[in-house]
Design a protein around this motif. Structure first.
Motif, PDB file in Angstrom:
ATOM      1  N   ILE A  81      10.353   9.354   2.867  1.00  0.00           N
ATOM      2  CA  ILE A  81      10.303   8.287   1.729  1.00  0.00           C
ATOM      3  C   ILE A  81       9.657   8.943   0.782  1.00  0.00           C
ATOM      4  O   ILE A  81       8.568   9.496   0.964  1.00  0.00           O
ATOM      5  CB  ILE A  81       9.806   6.983   2.123  1.00  0.00           C
ATOM      6  CG1 ILE A  81      10.879   6.066   2.874  1.00  0.00           C
ATOM      7  CG2 ILE A  81       9.036   6.236   0.849  1.00  0.00           C
ATOM      8  CD1 ILE A  81      10.098   4.612   3.239  1.00  0.00           C
ATOM      9  N   ASP A  82      10.045   8.871  -0.386  1.00  0.00           N
ATOM     10  CA  ASP A  82       9.543   9.526  -1.838  1.00  0.00           C
ATOM     11  C   ASP A  82       8.220   8.566  -2.143  1.00  0.00           C
ATOM     12  O   ASP A  82       8.379   7.514  -2.739  1.00  0.00           O
ATOM     13  CB  ASP A  82      10.371   9.523  -2.890  1.00  0.00           C
ATOM     14  CG  ASP A  82      10.040  10.191  -4.083  1.00  0.00           C
ATOM     15  OD1 ASP A  82       8.866  10.280  -4.297  1.00  0.00           O
ATOM     16  OD2 ASP A  82      10.637  10.710  -4.905  1.00  0.00           O
ATOM     17  N   ARG A  83       7.095   9.075  -1.866  1.00  0.00           N
ATOM     18  CA  ARG A  83       6.050   8.060  -2.045  1.00  0.00           C
ATOM     19  C   ARG A  83       5.581   7.823  -3.595  1.00  0.00           C
ATOM     20  O   ARG A  83       5.345   6.740  -3.963  1.00  0.00           O
ATOM     21  CB  ARG A  83       4.609   8.735  -1.566  1.00  0.00           C
ATOM     22  CG  ARG A  83       4.494   8.785   0.055  1.00  0.00           C
ATOM     23  CD  ARG A  83       3.480   9.357   0.636  1.00  0.00           C
ATOM     24  NE  ARG A  83       3.429   9.232   2.136  1.00  0.00           N
ATOM     25  CZ  ARG A  83       2.782   8.290   2.833  1.00  0.00           C
ATOM     26  NH1 ARG A  83       2.217   7.299   2.334  1.00  0.00           N
ATOM     27  NH2 ARG A  83       2.799   8.623   4.330  1.00  0.00           N
ATOM     28  N   ARG A  84       6.110   8.826  -4.360  1.00  0.00           N
ATOM     29  CA  ARG A  84       5.934   8.546  -5.806  1.00  0.00           C
ATOM     30  C   ARG A  84       7.011   7.685  -6.294  1.00  0.00           C
ATOM     31  O   ARG A  84       6.683   6.682  -7.240  1.00  0.00           O
ATOM     32  CB  ARG A  84       6.099   9.771  -6.503  1.00  0.00           C
ATOM     33  CG  ARG A  84       5.005  10.808  -6.582  1.00  0.00           C
ATOM     34  CD  ARG A  84       5.079  11.972  -7.477  1.00  0.00           C
ATOM     35  NE  ARG A  84       3.769  13.065  -7.174  1.00  0.00           N
ATOM     36  CZ  ARG A  84       2.665  12.914  -7.527  1.00  0.00           C
ATOM     37  NH1 ARG A  84       2.428  11.766  -8.455  1.00  0.00           N
ATOM     38  NH2 ARG A  84       1.741  13.679  -7.157  1.00  0.00           N
ATOM     39  N   THR A 125       0.957  -1.205  -0.006  1.00  0.00           N
ATOM     40  CA  THR A 125       0.057   0.224   0.071  1.00  0.00           C
ATOM     41  C   THR A 125       0.629   1.158  -0.068  1.00  0.00           C
ATOM     42  O   THR A 125       2.004   1.142   0.112  1.00  0.00           O
ATOM     43  CB  THR A 125      -0.776   0.021   1.005  1.00  0.00           C
ATOM     44  OG1 THR A 125      -0.271   0.197   2.449  1.00  0.00           O
ATOM     45  CG2 THR A 125      -1.652  -1.250   1.402  1.00  0.00           C
ATOM     46  N   GLN A 126       0.052   2.201  -0.224  1.00  0.00           N
ATOM     47  CA  GLN A 126       1.014   3.745  -0.263  1.00  0.00           C
ATOM     48  C   GLN A 126       1.602   3.836   1.109  1.00  0.00           C
ATOM     49  O   GLN A 126       2.484   4.646   1.301  1.00  0.00           O
ATOM     50  CB  GLN A 126      -0.044   4.901  -0.554  1.00  0.00           C
ATOM     51  CG  GLN A 126       1.087   6.125  -0.823  1.00  0.00           C
ATOM     52  CD  GLN A 126      -0.120   7.184  -1.432  1.00  0.00           C
ATOM     53  OE1 GLN A 126      -0.432   6.917  -2.547  1.00  0.00           O
ATOM     54  NE2 GLN A 126      -0.266   8.057  -0.816  1.00  0.00           N
ATOM     55  N   ASP A 127       1.206   3.277   2.207  1.00  0.00           N
ATOM     56  CA  ASP A 127       1.593   3.432   3.515  1.00  0.00           C
ATOM     57  C   ASP A 127       2.660   2.451   4.209  1.00  0.00           C
ATOM     58  O   ASP A 127       2.643   2.561   5.274  1.00  0.00           O
ATOM     59  CB  ASP A 127       0.147   3.495   4.532  1.00  0.00           C
ATOM     60  CG  ASP A 127      -0.557   4.886   4.161  1.00  0.00           C
ATOM     61  OD1 ASP A 127      -0.077   5.994   3.673  1.00  0.00           O
ATOM     62  OD2 ASP A 127      -1.962   4.613   4.458  1.00  0.00           O
ATOM     63  N   ALA A 128       2.949   1.745   3.276  1.00  0.00           N
ATOM     64  CA  ALA A 128       3.796   0.590   3.627  1.00  0.00           C
ATOM     65  C   ALA A 128       5.477   1.190   4.095  1.00  0.00           C
ATOM     66  O   ALA A 128       5.935   1.972   3.340  1.00  0.00           O
ATOM     67  CB  ALA A 128       4.183  -0.342   2.726  1.00  0.00           C
ATOM     68  N   ASP A 129       5.778   0.801   5.112  1.00  0.00           N
ATOM     69  CA  ASP A 129       7.156   1.073   5.636  1.00  0.00           C
ATOM     70  C   ASP A 129       7.980  -0.048   4.998  1.00  0.00           C
ATOM     71  O   ASP A 129       8.155  -1.013   5.576  1.00  0.00           O
ATOM     72  CB  ASP A 129       7.382   1.325   7.027  1.00  0.00           C
ATOM     73  CG  ASP A 129       8.601   1.737   7.453  1.00  0.00           C
ATOM     74  OD1 ASP A 129       9.633   1.917   6.649  1.00  0.00           O
ATOM     75  OD2 ASP A 129       8.791   2.067   8.646  1.00  0.00           O
ATOM     76  N   VAL A 154       4.879  -6.349   6.837  1.00  0.00           N
ATOM     77  CA  VAL A 154       5.067  -4.909   6.172  1.00  0.00           C
ATOM     78  C   VAL A 154       4.606  -4.074   7.335  1.00  0.00           C
ATOM     79  O   VAL A 154       2.971  -3.616   7.096  1.00  0.00           O
ATOM     80  CB  VAL A 154       4.585  -4.760   4.732  1.00  0.00           C
ATOM     81  CG1 VAL A 154       5.221  -3.343   4.332  1.00  0.00           C
ATOM     82  CG2 VAL A 154       5.231  -5.867   3.860  1.00  0.00           C
ATOM     83  N   PRO A 155       5.215  -3.123   7.835  1.00  0.00           N
ATOM     84  CA  PRO A 155       4.530  -2.446   9.050  1.00  0.00           C
ATOM     85  C   PRO A 155       4.196  -0.881   8.386  1.00  0.00           C
ATOM     86  O   PRO A 155       4.418  -0.765   6.985  1.00  0.00           O
ATOM     87  CB  PRO A 155       5.594  -1.964   9.939  1.00  0.00           C
ATOM     88  CG  PRO A 155       6.869  -2.271   9.023  1.00  0.00           C
ATOM     89  CD  PRO A 155       6.461  -3.007   8.058  1.00  0.00           C
TER      90      PRO A 155
END
Length: 329
Positions: free
Chosen positions: A202-205, A144-148, A193-194
């Motif tokens: 982190i660059d989300r793009r 997901t977009q929120d994955a660390d 995956v936290p």
């Protein structure tokens, strides 16, 4: 290629053996089992050369030598076992064994992935061989977009009912040239995956364009576009690109007052009005977003949304997943 963890990142439980090395976790020797397919070659003896599937009883069968146990052996051990058996029939046999297709391996993927839960992995030699961490994330629908992805953990059961946990920094795989080999997975591994912290750098793009991200996400574009409704867009898409994928605006579209609506992590609905008259913007779309392109004659986006969805309460239910409200589009 994926950044391998350091020694300090391998954290054994009290019952684990400290003799296990870093490489034995990240690159364990593949142990053959029923369902695996191997390519056997015996130099100058075509009758012993060919594809063999390990049978449910763990054996393979070859001419003259009959059944040979293969389950529980590594590729190198099977080569040696075949060489030993063939030495009774041939002079100095030269044997090679390659893994052609692996049996299904079931791992569990949890946390910030699109489809968490048990995941079955299978790969042929042409697909890169044995199951790996990156393949498991892709099989789970992508992150997901929120994955660390800087702190992905893998838990593995070991002998004597122990376990080991390793932390892998996948961010290095897409942000630098120093990444190392992918992590090979074994049956029963658990991957977590936290969620990304609010202050993470982190660059989300870049993350959305990575091979760990899903190929597409679902959003809804409604109102004055040529093909309104649910659409699939690449995860790095902007609002304007989503409008374009929905067929582009109609002649009556009021692009200066386009709204996008999102359900945030706290369960609250967020709304913002954007000027898309130049059909460019820097907003990154997210799974479940709703984009409303109003008509020129509408007083406000809420007025337009009310005509589209009825009372505002029904519209908010739409954001929470009332997909039936869109069936008319």
């Amino acid at each position: 290629m994926i950044q391998s963890p350091t020694w300090s990142q391998i954290q054994p439980t009290p019952s684990s053996s400290n003799s296990e090395t870093y490489s034995s976790f990240t690159n364990p020797s593949y142990v053959l089992g029923p369902g695996d397919q191997v390519q056997i070659r015996v130099y100058d003896y075509e009758e012993y050369t060919g594809q063999k599937v390990i049978l449910p009883d763990g054996t393979i069968a070859l001419p003259l030598i009959g059944s040979l146990n293969a389950a529980g052996l590594t590729i190198e051990q099977l080569e040696q076992a075949l060489t030993t058996r063939l030495q009774t029939l041939l002079v100095n046999p030269v044997v090679t064994v390659e893994l052609s297709t692996t049996r299904p391996v079931v791992v569990t993927v949890a946390g910030e992935v699109r489809r968490p839960g048990p995941t079955e992995l299978q790969a042929s030699a042409t697909e890169g061989g044995v199951p790996t961490l990156s393949k498991a994330l892709n099989a789970a629908g992508g992150i997901t977009q929120d994955a660390d992805i800087q702190q992905v953990t893998i838990n593995r059961q070991t002998a004597n009912s122990g376990s080991r946990t390793i932390t892998v920094n996948l961010w290095e795989a897409i942000s630098s040239s120093n990444a190392e080999s992918d992590v090979i997975l074994l049956e029963g591994d658990s991957i977590y995956v936290p969620r990304l912290s609010a202050d993470a750098q982190i660059d989300r793009r870049l993350l959305a364009r990575s091979s760990f991200a899903p190929e597409t996400i679902r959003v809804r574009v409604v109102g004055e576009v040529k093909n309104p409704g649910e659409i699939q867009v690449p995860p790095e898409s902007t609002l304007s690109s989503a409008v374009a994928i929905a067929g582009g605006p109609t002649e009556d579209a009021r692009l200066s007052r386009v709204a996008y609506i999102r359900l945030n992590e706290e369960g609250r609905v967020e709304q913002e009005t954007i000027d898309l008259r130049n059909l460019t913007d820097n907003y990154q779309i997210q799974e479940g977003d709703v984009i409303i392109v109003p008509k020129r004659s509408d007083v406000s986006v809420i007025d337009f949304a009310g005509r589209l969805f009825g009372p505002l309460g029904a519209f908010l239910n739409l954001i929470n997943g009332a997909n039936s409200l869109f069936q008319s589009f």
